[in-house]
Design a protein around this motif. Structure first.
Motif, PDB file in Angstrom:
ATOM      1  N   LYS A  76      36.060 -33.301  -8.029  1.00 45.13           N
ATOM      2  CA  LYS A  76      34.910 -33.995  -8.611  1.00 45.13           C
ATOM      3  C   LYS A  76      35.033 -34.047 -10.131  1.00 45.13           C
ATOM      4  O   LYS A  76      34.772 -35.091 -10.762  1.00 45.13           O
ATOM      5  CB  LYS A  76      33.624 -33.277  -8.204  1.00 45.13           C
ATOM      6  CG  LYS A  76      32.340 -34.026  -8.530  1.00 45.13           C
ATOM      7  CD  LYS A  76      31.128 -33.271  -7.985  1.00 45.13           C
ATOM      8  CE  LYS A  76      31.184 -33.161  -6.468  1.00 45.13           C
ATOM      9  NZ  LYS A  76      29.961 -32.496  -5.923  1.00 45.13           N
TER      10      LYS A  76
ATOM     11  N   ASN B 150      37.670 -36.636 -11.085  1.00 44.27           N
ATOM     12  CA  ASN B 150      37.176 -38.002 -10.892  1.00 44.27           C
ATOM     13  C   ASN B 150      36.136 -38.396 -11.933  1.00 44.27           C
ATOM     14  O   ASN B 150      35.947 -39.590 -12.210  1.00 44.27           O
ATOM     15  CB  ASN B 150      36.593 -38.151  -9.489  1.00 44.27           C
ATOM     16  CG  ASN B 150      37.651 -38.070  -8.399  1.00 44.27           C
ATOM     17  OD1 ASN B 150      38.829 -38.300  -8.659  1.00 44.27           O
ATOM     18  ND2 ASN B 150      37.237 -37.732  -7.188  1.00 44.27           N
ATOM     19  N   ASN B 151      35.468 -37.399 -12.505  1.00 46.16           N
ATOM     20  CA  ASN B 151      34.443 -37.668 -13.511  1.00 46.16           C
ATOM     21  C   ASN B 151      34.984 -37.618 -14.940  1.00 46.16           C
ATOM     22  O   ASN B 151      34.215 -37.615 -15.899  1.00 46.16           O
ATOM     23  CB  ASN B 151      33.288 -36.679 -13.363  1.00 46.16           C
ATOM     24  CG  ASN B 151      32.475 -36.929 -12.112  1.00 46.16           C
ATOM     25  OD1 ASN B 151      32.442 -38.038 -11.589  1.00 46.16           O
ATOM     26  ND2 ASN B 151      31.795 -35.895 -11.608  1.00 46.16           N
TER      27      ASN B 151
ATOM     28  N   HIS C 237      37.003 -35.170 -16.426  1.00 43.28           N
ATOM     29  CA  HIS C 237      37.040 -33.855 -17.075  1.00 43.28           C
ATOM     30  C   HIS C 237      38.314 -33.111 -16.646  1.00 43.28           C
ATOM     31  O   HIS C 237      38.256 -32.173 -15.848  1.00 43.28           O
ATOM     32  CB  HIS C 237      35.794 -33.044 -16.712  1.00 43.28           C
ATOM     33  CG  HIS C 237      34.507 -33.709 -17.091  1.00 43.28           C
ATOM     34  ND1 HIS C 237      34.102 -33.857 -18.406  1.00 43.28           N
ATOM     35  CD2 HIS C 237      33.545 -34.280 -16.323  1.00 43.28           C
ATOM     36  CE1 HIS C 237      32.937 -34.480 -18.443  1.00 43.28           C
ATOM     37  NE2 HIS C 237      32.581 -34.761 -17.194  1.00 43.28           N
TER      38      HIS C 237
END
Length: 409
Positions: free
Chosen positions: A84, A87-88, A90
């Motif tokens: 996650k 994908n964001n 970071h």
């Protein structure tokens, strides 16, 4: 009967033996809270609920599927959070979480993964494969990245496998016009390619490249574990490959063997003395650790779990009893005459109170072959941590970058 420097502790059953509860409360909980072996790069918050579950469910045998499977929910959560974060946008957060998941998997497949997948070790092998996958996801986000390279075993013979998997990390400034020194890292019985993050950071920060290779009888190593000379063929093949990389300065290559890898660092200091400017044997066995007298007591000492069964498989024996009775004559670096050869510069590092391999295994080497260097730390156990690490880096600087500005540890 040997008058062991370990003294009365040779006959002592160490307090962490007998259960996961004893191991966690008397030894591992502290190690985990300080992120030291075998929890290096790990986080206490990831492990505390796992060991609470193991204790609550009375799971005490690390060689069972129940032990390994207890770690899976934490790995799943960390991997999900890492994906996650990636994908964001970071990547640093993602890398950190992938690394933590890989450390949890390390302890889940602890203490040993055989190169041969059998029904009784399939779950640990699967955990190791997943560890490698998540670790490479973490390391691919580093600068510079760590990468896996699989090379042909160009010197294979007998029962050796056909390919050698390596992890390689190279400084960004390295090139054909600016070749850099290289550390060939030889891993141990329970620590493999994905278990050396901090070492690669330290090596890269000194302007050196690092090549990580597993030792015969462990993890993904293709070498025939039952053949004492298979390691010689392994290092020759790896060095041949390294010589094809123009960014590597092959006039400045040093080996660094960790724990069981220290045995091979000693051997390579003799067999490959013309290719190495130096070799660090860190926590090494050489001779006495294979004696029936030592092996009769070693399972009572500091190693977290039974070690003789792992050693027996690692050295290619069908049974532990065969290993105990026959391995010293076949593999001892003293008995086989390896240590009577000349050697390149060789640094021996360990704790005087080592209960895994006796300090006598370092001391005996000073009576054979060429001169050796040694630093042994009183009051410390296997590997001599934490005092031995600064000594290792300072010594490597003296052989790999003798004219460089001093680097503070």
């Amino acid at each position: 009967m040997t008058n062991w420097i370990l003294g009365d502790r040779f006959d002592t059953v160490y307090p962490h033996k007998g259960s996961i509860k004893a191991l966690w409360e008397t030894k591992w909980k502290f190690c985990c809270s300080k992120s030291i072996y075998p929890f290096h790069d790990g986080e206490f918050e990831d492990f505390e609920p796992i060991f609470e579950s193991l204790i609550a469910n009375n799971i005490n045998d690390p060689f069972t599927d129940a032990y390994t499977n207890t770690f899976s929910p934490i790995v799943d959560r960390l991997e999900e959070e890492a994906t996650k974060a990636l994908n964001n946008g970071h990547p640093d957060r993602a890398s950190d979480l992938f690394r933590r998941a890989a450390v949890v998997l390390r302890i889940s497949r602890f203490p040993y993964v055989s190169p041969t997948t059998r029904p009784d070790n399939a779950v640990k092998r699967a955990a190791f494969d997943r560890q490698k996958d998540l670790y490479l996801k973490a390391a691919s986000l580093w600068k510079p990245a760590l990468k896996e390279v699989v090379i042909p075993h160009s010197r294979r013979s007998g029962k050796d496998g056909s390919s050698i998997p390596l992890y390689i990390r190279v400084p960004e400034e390295a090139s054909a016009s600016h070749p850099v020194p290289v550390v060939l890292l030889m891993t141990g019985l329970d620590g493999y390619r994905p278990d050396n993050s901090q070492r690669t950071h330290e090596i890269i920060n000194r302007g050196w490249a690092v090549v990580i290779c597993e030792i015969p009888g462990t993890a993904d190593c293709p070498s025939d574990p039952a053949d004492p000379e298979s390691a010689d063929r392994l290092w020759t093949a790896v060095l041949d490959y390294m010589a094809q990389r123009p960014e590597f300065d092959m006039s400045h290559v040093a080996a660094w063997g960790l724990s069981a890898g220290g045995f091979y660092a000693i051997r390579a200091a003799c067999t490959h003395r013309d290719f190495l400017v130096g070799s660090v044997a860190h926590g090494p066995g050489s001779h006495h650790f294979l004696s029936p007298e030592w092996l009769a007591k070693v399972n009572d000492h500091e190693y977290p779990f039974t070690i003789t069964d792992c050693w027996a498989e690692k050295y290619g024996y069908a049974t532990t009893e065969e290993f105990i009775q026959n391995s010293q004559k076949k593999f001892s670096l003293v008995e086989t005459g390896v240590m009577d050869q000349p050697n390149c510069r060789l640094l021996l590092l360990n704790g005087v109170d080592d209960g895994v391999v006796p300090i006598e295994d370092s001391l005996v080497l000073f009576n054979h072959g060429g001169p050796k260097e040694g630093r042994f730390f009183e009051g410390t156990v296997h590997m001599g941590y934490p005092h031995s690490l600064p000594v290792a880096y300072t010594w490597l600087e003296s052989v790999l970058s003798p004219n460089a500005t001093e680097v503070k540890n």
